[in-house]
Write a protein that holds these residues in place. Structure first.
Motif, PDB file in Angstrom:
ATOM      1  N   MET A 169      34.348  78.654  36.293  1.00 35.63           N
ATOM      2  CA  MET A 169      34.779  77.336  36.517  1.00 35.63           C
ATOM      3  C   MET A 169      34.756  76.697  35.002  1.00 35.63           C
ATOM      4  O   MET A 169      34.713  76.651  34.249  1.00 35.63           O
ATOM      5  CB  MET A 169      34.496  77.047  37.804  1.00 35.63           C
ATOM      6  N   TYR A 170      32.612  76.939  34.750  1.00 35.14           N
ATOM      7  CA  TYR A 170      31.967  76.194  33.763  1.00 35.14           C
ATOM      8  C   TYR A 170      33.369  76.495  32.455  1.00 35.14           C
ATOM      9  O   TYR A 170      32.823  75.629  31.405  1.00 35.14           O
ATOM     10  CB  TYR A 170      30.852  76.186  33.139  1.00 35.14           C
ATOM     11  N   GLU A 171      33.258  78.004  32.878  1.00 31.10           N
ATOM     12  CA  GLU A 171      34.187  77.840  31.507  1.00 31.10           C
ATOM     13  C   GLU A 171      35.433  77.666  30.880  1.00 31.10           C
ATOM     14  O   GLU A 171      35.691  76.645  30.069  1.00 31.10           O
ATOM     15  CB  GLU A 171      34.190  79.546  31.171  1.00 31.10           C
ATOM     16  N   TYR A 172      36.195  77.172  31.945  1.00 30.93           N
ATOM     17  CA  TYR A 172      36.875  75.993  31.605  1.00 30.93           C
ATOM     18  C   TYR A 172      36.898  74.291  32.374  1.00 30.93           C
ATOM     19  O   TYR A 172      37.239  73.495  31.316  1.00 30.93           O
ATOM     20  CB  TYR A 172      37.911  76.149  32.697  1.00 30.93           C
ATOM     21  N   VAL A 173      36.201  73.744  33.080  1.00 30.69           N
ATOM     22  CA  VAL A 173      35.956  72.969  33.469  1.00 30.69           C
ATOM     23  C   VAL A 173      34.163  72.443  33.277  1.00 30.69           C
ATOM     24  O   VAL A 173      33.582  72.714  34.483  1.00 30.69           O
ATOM     25  CB  VAL A 173      36.061  72.780  35.074  1.00 30.69           C
ATOM     26  N   PRO A 174      33.665  72.373  32.788  1.00 31.46           N
ATOM     27  CA  PRO A 174      32.156  72.375  32.020  1.00 31.46           C
ATOM     28  C   PRO A 174      31.717  71.360  32.754  1.00 31.46           C
ATOM     29  O   PRO A 174      31.543  69.976  33.143  1.00 31.46           O
ATOM     30  CB  PRO A 174      32.296  72.117  30.059  1.00 31.46           C
ATOM     31  N   LYS A 175      30.256  71.583  32.801  1.00 33.79           N
ATOM     32  CA  LYS A 175      28.631  70.753  33.157  1.00 33.79           C
ATOM     33  C   LYS A 175      29.370  69.634  32.815  1.00 33.79           C
ATOM     34  O   LYS A 175      28.943  68.122  33.856  1.00 33.79           O
ATOM     35  CB  LYS A 175      28.296  71.810  33.372  1.00 33.79           C
ATOM     36  N   SER A 176      29.181  69.029  31.912  1.00 32.27           N
ATOM     37  CA  SER A 176      29.527  67.848  30.734  1.00 32.27           C
ATOM     38  C   SER A 176      30.882  66.668  31.932  1.00 32.27           C
ATOM     39  O   SER A 176      30.116  65.277  31.706  1.00 32.27           O
ATOM     40  CB  SER A 176      29.452  67.299  29.260  1.00 32.27           C
ATOM     41  N   ILE A 177      31.431  67.448  32.165  1.00 35.77           N
ATOM     42  CA  ILE A 177      32.632  66.581  33.204  1.00 35.77           C
ATOM     43  C   ILE A 177      32.187  66.501  34.530  1.00 35.77           C
ATOM     44  O   ILE A 177      32.798  65.337  35.374  1.00 35.77           O
ATOM     45  CB  ILE A 177      33.959  66.506  32.781  1.00 35.77           C
TER      46      ILE A 177
END
Length: 298
Positions: free
Chosen positions: A234-242
């Motif tokens: 998922m982090y490829e689409y929704v990154p940890k930064s948000i």
């Protein structure tokens, strides 16, 4: 014209994806004003609200008018979603404290969709239902339509947390409920869903997703992603930064986000009260068609 100016990145996105430019905004807003403000005695629709509907319909004025008409019939046609929405009500307060529907503070990029965290998991061991979650989701979506240009120009993506969700909740996910949700979201609120990421997927989810897909375009069906307890994909689409720290992110925590949206919805108590009044006043013009428009994705 009393609407917010877009950033350069969003302005370009609006031109490319929803046919919006400086020439047509004021013209289309004027058409919407003439069509609707004459139908209310004590309620004036904000230009920013008109613009949200125009954006959701890619500045097709006739389609925008039909959707706004449907919006003002929702209290009667879907009362379980749109009636009794006083934020100070005891039940609404309890639902807000659960943090069921939480738009994230940041977008991936300046011209990215708004990511919304839907915590279906919070219904577990509670007295509340998917209908209650939907009600809070629509209350929040209306604020986004008023205040969030990323939401109105680009759309939203959903991260749905299904941790510990069992049959008691999945059994509520019927074709009838999903159909009514989509009718309200797409035909009356112009919510543009861009992608869906399901995390902590439980057993039995396959049937629920199959029901959901019945109402999607082929394009959006390809944008459903399912993860178990490993979110790396998922982090490829929704990154940890948000994302909040509870989901492996670095953007604050769930409690702060819950408190923020609880206060935000409480601050819009007058908006929900005005909706009630406007619904009571509004009469659909006799000559206007009311054909349902198909779900679209861009």
């Amino acid at each position: 014209m009393k609407v917010r100016e877009l950033s350069e990145a969003l302005r370009k996105k609006a031109e490319e994806e929803i046919n919006e430019n400086d020439r047509n905004i004021e013209t289309n807003l004027e058409v919407m004003r003439k069509c609707f403000n004459e139908h209310f005695e004590d309620h004036t629709i904000l230009d920013q609200w008109f613009l949200a509907f125009l954006r959701g319909c890619k500045h097709d004025v006739e389609k925008s008018k039909r959707k706004l008409e449907k919006y003002y019939t929702l209290k009667k046609s879907a009362p379980d979603f749109f009636a009794n929405r006083n934020p100070t009500d005891e039940k609404i307060q309890a639902l807000l404290k659960l943090g069921l529907f939480l738009p994230l503070r940041q977008c991936v990029k300046e011209d990215s969709p708004r990511t919304c965290l839907v915590r279906v998991s919070q219904l577990c061991n509670s007295q509340y239902s998917l209908v209650d979650l939907t009600k809070i989701g629509f209350m929040t979506a209306e604020i986004l339509l008023l205040e969030d240009d990323n939401f109105t120009v680009v759309g939203e993506e959903i991260v749905a947390d299904m941790k510990n969700v069992g049959f008691s909740i999945l059994s509520q996910w019927t074709p009838s409920l999903v159909r009514r949700m989509f009718t309200c979201a797409q035909n009356a609120l112009t919510v543009r869903l861009k992608s869906l990421h399901i995390i902590n997927a439980p057993r039995g989810l396959k049937a629920a997703v199959s029901i959901f897909k019945m109402f999607l375009t082929a394009k959006l069906k390809r944008r459903i992603y399912i993860y178990n307890e490993d979110y790396e994909g998922m982090y490829e689409y929704v990154p940890k930064s948000i994302l909040p720290v509870e989901y492996g992110g670095t953007a604050g925590n769930i409690q702060d986000l819950t408190d923020y949206w609880k206060a935000k919805i409480e601050s819009h108590g007058d908006w929900y009260a005005e909706f009630d009044k406007a619904c009571d006043e509004f009469k659909i013009p006799k000559k206007t068609t009311t054909n349902n428009s198909a779900h679209t994705i861009s």
